[in-house]
Design a protein around this motif. Structure first.
Motif, PDB file in Angstrom:
ATOM      1  N   GLY A  71       0.822  -1.199   0.000  1.00 36.71           N
ATOM      2  CA  GLY A  71       0.000   0.000   0.000  1.00 36.71           C
ATOM      3  C   GLY A  71       0.857   1.252   0.000  1.00 36.71           C
ATOM      4  N   ARG A  72       0.200   2.397  -0.153  1.00 46.70           N
ATOM      5  CA  ARG A  72       0.929   3.670  -0.269  1.00 46.70           C
ATOM      6  C   ARG A  72       1.105   4.390   1.059  1.00 46.70           C
ATOM      7  N   ASP A  73       0.346   3.953   2.077  1.00 46.79           N
ATOM      8  CA  ASP A  73       0.396   4.688   3.338  1.00 46.79           C
ATOM      9  C   ASP A  73       1.756   4.570   4.007  1.00 46.79           C
TER      10      ASP A  73
ATOM     11  N   HIS B  86       3.782  -1.503   3.830  1.00 47.48           N
ATOM     12  CA  HIS B  86       2.461  -1.241   4.408  1.00 47.48           C
ATOM     13  C   HIS B  86       1.442  -2.135   3.717  1.00 47.48           C
ATOM     14  N   PRO B  87       0.515  -2.721   4.469  1.00 49.43           N
ATOM     15  CA  PRO B  87      -0.512  -3.566   3.838  1.00 49.43           C
ATOM     16  C   PRO B  87      -1.283  -2.800   2.771  1.00 49.43           C
ATOM     17  N   LEU B  88      -1.777  -3.552   1.785  1.00 48.52           N
ATOM     18  CA  LEU B  88      -2.540  -2.936   0.708  1.00 48.52           C
ATOM     19  C   LEU B  88      -3.868  -2.392   1.217  1.00 48.52           C
ATOM     20  N   ASP B  89      -4.538  -3.176   2.054  1.00 42.63           N
ATOM     21  CA  ASP B  89      -5.801  -2.746   2.651  1.00 42.63           C
ATOM     22  C   ASP B  89      -5.974  -3.451   3.990  1.00 42.63           C
TER      23      ASP B  89
ATOM     24  N   HIS C 155       6.053   0.603  14.192  1.00 43.29           N
ATOM     25  CA  HIS C 155       5.917   2.011  14.534  1.00 43.29           C
ATOM     26  C   HIS C 155       5.613   2.118  16.025  1.00 43.29           C
ATOM     27  N   PRO C 156       6.118   3.135  16.713  1.00 41.35           N
ATOM     28  CA  PRO C 156       5.847   3.263  18.155  1.00 41.35           C
ATOM     29  C   PRO C 156       4.371   3.244  18.515  1.00 41.35           C
ATOM     30  N   LYS C 157       3.499   3.638  17.588  1.00 37.14           N
ATOM     31  CA  LYS C 157       2.059   3.645  17.864  1.00 37.14           C
ATOM     32  C   LYS C 157       1.331   2.457  17.249  1.00 37.14           C
ATOM     33  N   GLY C 158       2.061   1.530  16.637  1.00 34.53           N
ATOM     34  CA  GLY C 158       1.389   0.477  15.892  1.00 34.53           C
ATOM     35  C   GLY C 158       1.838  -0.930  16.221  1.00 34.53           C
TER      36      GLY C 158
ATOM     37  N   TYR D  66      -1.298   2.613  11.950  1.00 33.20           N
ATOM     38  CA  TYR D  66       0.167   2.481  11.973  1.00 33.20           C
ATOM     39  C   TYR D  66       0.581   1.020  11.732  1.00 33.20           C
ATOM     40  N   GLU D  67       0.098   0.471  10.629  1.00 30.90           N
ATOM     41  CA  GLU D  67       0.318  -0.949  10.339  1.00 30.90           C
ATOM     42  C   GLU D  67       1.615  -1.220   9.572  1.00 30.90           C
ATOM     43  N   ALA D  68       2.455  -0.216   9.394  1.00 27.45           N
ATOM     44  CA  ALA D  68       3.678  -0.404   8.609  1.00 27.45           C
ATOM     45  C   ALA D  68       4.589  -1.445   9.245  1.00 27.45           C
ATOM     46  N   GLY D  69       5.247  -2.209   8.378  1.00 30.36           N
ATOM     47  CA  GLY D  69       6.298  -3.121   8.811  1.00 30.36           C
ATOM     48  C   GLY D  69       7.653  -2.518   8.505  1.00 30.36           C
TER      49      GLY D  69
END
Length: 549
Positions: free
Chosen positions: A426-428, A447-450, A478-481, A536-539
């Motif tokens: 994903g783009r986020d 980041h997940p696609l959706d 992420h510190p919040k995720g 904040y689902e980024a890996g």
């Protein structure tokens, strides 16, 4: 479709750049020395505005209390070397410097696609489209991304007015070229409006007259033009209470989904730029403070209002506290420009703009150069409706053009983890390879696609028989995720582990998976950044390694 594309291109080539000025037309005279002075001030205003507002960005969706306004510092002038409000538009200047003022929109798109700085919203979506062979104008079409009406070109259009003093038609044409890479309709008009205010600021100091000049450069039917008219009317009705006007603007352009139709909608943010200009009463500090206190994107907006107003004054008329500590040797991030180099390229391009606009350069009685600029009424771009967009142009980059694009996730993946591919990213949260993150170097962000589809590194491997082979991973959050790390081989799950504050207490988690049972045949590995919610689902990947023991 091909006919549509050719028709659009012909219209663009003929409309924004064409001039038909009679020989006895009125002209404006601008000494080149004064042009330099005001152009420099325009850049200083942008720098001060974005640096001053930066600590507040995104923190307030209401009027920010005055006591929360950061104090002014003379060091603010050196606070924007790493700001996207500055370096993105310098990419456009660089394209014109390298390929000429008439650089094609397709080449401009290639240059933007090759940029390596982090981007958000319309900029990120437009650049992603370009990197995936969706050439302009389609790179900004609402069919291909959902934030075409965002703030992006508004905050990076300052350059257009600063190289086109008194030439709004040039500004409109630059918007059709560079604003078209990422924005559509109101998103592009906003930049043309801002650029036209800058262009007028070389001759005018009254903010109301600057706003009127901007309004003449955009389609009357556009929602952005409606917002500008609203702000002027509300200022008339509430001459001494900008907070009342803020409430009216927030209700219509933030709460009303008939108007707030894009992420970081440019009409709302444009209203806060105008708030500073309309209620700052020409005071440099108050103009930026009011734009900042309106909240939301509260660094970009004072950068725009400050930049326009500073241009109208000129550097020589500014208090030196704004610029005396300027570092003239440092280079703006991701660019080739120090401040003196930036000033130099702007003057070079302004001289080229003069030629395009049918202007001329004379010398006065003292032998000083003077720009003599025809006064021509601007012809705005064609009207586009973000809610009912027109047909796509079917514009695609050829294989030869795509070979010139050497930046993007697929290249960054190979730099980080040769042999692996990335799927469903994903783009986020600005995915890609980062020099530093979380105390580590060379960290790849996914980041997940959706909400249900994870982003995965994939690779087909052959595990040698008779050896112990393991996959070693070092991943962060992420510190919040938090998120779920899933490892699969040929669809069979080998590992499922949360990456959260319990398992990654210092932000990082190390995991090892035995691949020895896969020996003897090819196996497709999938390393998945699977969402657990949607916050904040980024890996964050520091290590992906297959090692034999």
């Amino acid at each position: 479709m091909k006919r549509l594309h050719l028709a659009w291109l012909a219209l663009w080539l003929l409309s924004p750049w064409s001039f038909s000025a009679p020989a006895d037309e009125p002209v404006r005279r601008l000494p080149v020395r004064e042009y330099r002075d005001k152009m420099k001030a325009g850049w200083i205003g942008q720098i001060i505005g974005v640096s001053w507002g930066a600590p507040t960005e995104g923190r307030f969706q209401t009027i920010m209390p005055l006591e929360k306004m950061p104090p002014f510092s003379e060091d603010l002038v050196n606070g924007a070397f790493g700001q996207d409000d500055l370096y993105v538009e310098m990419t456009f200047l660089r394209s014109m410097e390298q390929y000429g003022f008439d650089v094609s929109i397709r080449q401009a798109g290639i240059d933007f696609a090759n940029s390596r700085y982090p981007l958000w919203c319309a900029n990120a979506a437009g650049r992603s489209n370009l990197r995936n062979a969706i050439a302009p104008p389609d790179s900004s079409h609402p069919e291909f991304h959902n934030c075409a009406g965002a703030i992006d070109y508004q905050i990076e259009s300052d350059f257009a007015g600063l190289i086109a003093p008194g030439m709004p038609q040039i500004v409109i044409g630059l918007g059709e070229k560079f604003g078209r890479l990422m924005n559509y309709g109101d998103g592009m008009y906003a930049g043309q409006f801002m650029g036209a205010m800058y262009a007028e600021a070389f001759f005018e100091t009254d903010p109301m007259h600057l706003i009127e000049a901007g309004l003449r450069a955009i389609p009357e039917r556009s929602m952005y033009a409606e917002m500008v008219r609203d702000m002027v009317r509300w200022r008339r009705e509430n001459p001494d209470q900008w907070e009342k006007t803020w409430a009216l603007a927030e209700k219509k352009y933030n709460q009303d989904r008939n108007y707030n139709i894009s992420a970081l909608d440019v009409k709302r943010e444009g209203a806060w730029v105008l708030m500073g200009l309309l209620y700052g009463n020409g005071d440099l500090d108050q103009t930026m403070i009011i734009s900042t206190r309106c909240g939301f994107d509260s660094d970009c907006n004072p950068s725009s209002s400050g930049g326009v107003l500073f241009t109208s004054r000129g550097l020589s008329r500014l208090p030196d506290r704004y610029y005396k500590r300027l570092d003239e040797k440092s280079v703006f991030s991701h660019t080739a420009y120090s401040f003196p180099a930036l000033v130099s390229v702007c003057e070079k391009l302004a001289r080229q703009a003069m030629t395009k606009a049918g202007a001329r350069i004379e010398r006065d009685a003292q032998g000083e150069e003077v720009f003599v600029i025809p006064v021509c009424a601007p012809r705005p771009s064609a009207f586009e409706d973000l809610k009912k967009p027109g047909p796509v142009a079917a514009s695609r980059y050829s294989p030869e053009e795509m070979a010139k694009i050497t930046a993007g996730l697929k290249f960054e993946v190979q730099e980080f983890a040769p042999g692996w591919k990335l799927e469903n990213c994903g783009r986020d949260m600005d995915p890609g390879l980062k020099d530093r993150w979380g105390g580590k170097t060379k960290v790849f962000v996914t980041h997940p696609l959706d909400r249900t589809t994870g982003c995965a590194f994939t690779r087909t491997v052959e595990i040698p028989a008779g050896k112990q082979t393991a996959l070693r991973l070092e991943v962060g959050r992420h510190p919040k995720g938090d998120w779920l790390l899933v490892v699969r081989a040929d669809g069979r799950e080998l590992l499922r582990k949360p990456v959260d504050k319990t398992t990654a207490q210092n932000g990082w988690l190390t995991a090892e998976v035995d691949l020895s049972p896969l020996a003897g045949k090819p196996a497709k590995l999938e390393l998945v950044n699977q969402p657990t919610g949607w916050s904040y689902e980024a890996g964050y990947w520091a290590t992906i390694a297959i090692a034999e023991r």
